[in-house]
Scaffold this motif. Structure first.
Motif: not given
Length: 129
Positions: A12-27
């Motif tokens: 969920r955290a990786t998806r929220l980050l991608a949806d909110g910023t368009g960036s890939a999650c690294v950590s």
């Protein structure tokens, strides 16, 4: 208490980050707040696993995920914390979590093997508790 909350929260955290910023999650860092203690059964299982499979749980990709996430050789950032540490972002002291040795491997396996984690920068992704 098993690895499902860690696994689903990391996804969920990786998806929220991608949806909110368009960036890939690294950590992703999982932090749990608990009261009480581990049960005797949980402790016994841990001791028995260490007896039957000595040292194997120290391998950060023991359950899988290495083909996509491993960066070649051992990376200190994949090691399980073994001492308390101060987290400047949370402004709190954190202690090692007793189930992290299992949870982190489950999350790494999921992130490395499941297409659901498409928004993860696999060459840099880290998960720890």
């Amino acid at each position: 208490f098993d690895s499902v909350p860690s696994d689903l929260c990391a996804l969920r955290a990786t998806r929220l980050l991608a949806d909110g910023t368009g960036s890939a999650c690294v950590s992703v860092q999982g932090v749990m707040h608990m009261t009480g203690a581990m049960s005797g059964g949980t402790i016994e299982t841990g001791l028995e696993m260490e007896r039957l499979y000595p040292g194997e749980l120290r391998q950060p990709f023991r359950l899988g995920g290495a083909s996509r996430l491993a960066r070649g050789g051992e990376d200190p950032s994949d090691a399980d914390p073994s001492e308390e540490r101060y987290d400047g972002t949370l402004r709190r002291w954190l202690a090692p979590f007793g189930m992290a040795r299992i949870n982190t491997r489950v999350v790494r396996r999921s992130a490395g093997e499941l297409d659901a984690y498409v928004n993860v920068d696999a060459s840099r992704f880290r998960y720890r508790e």
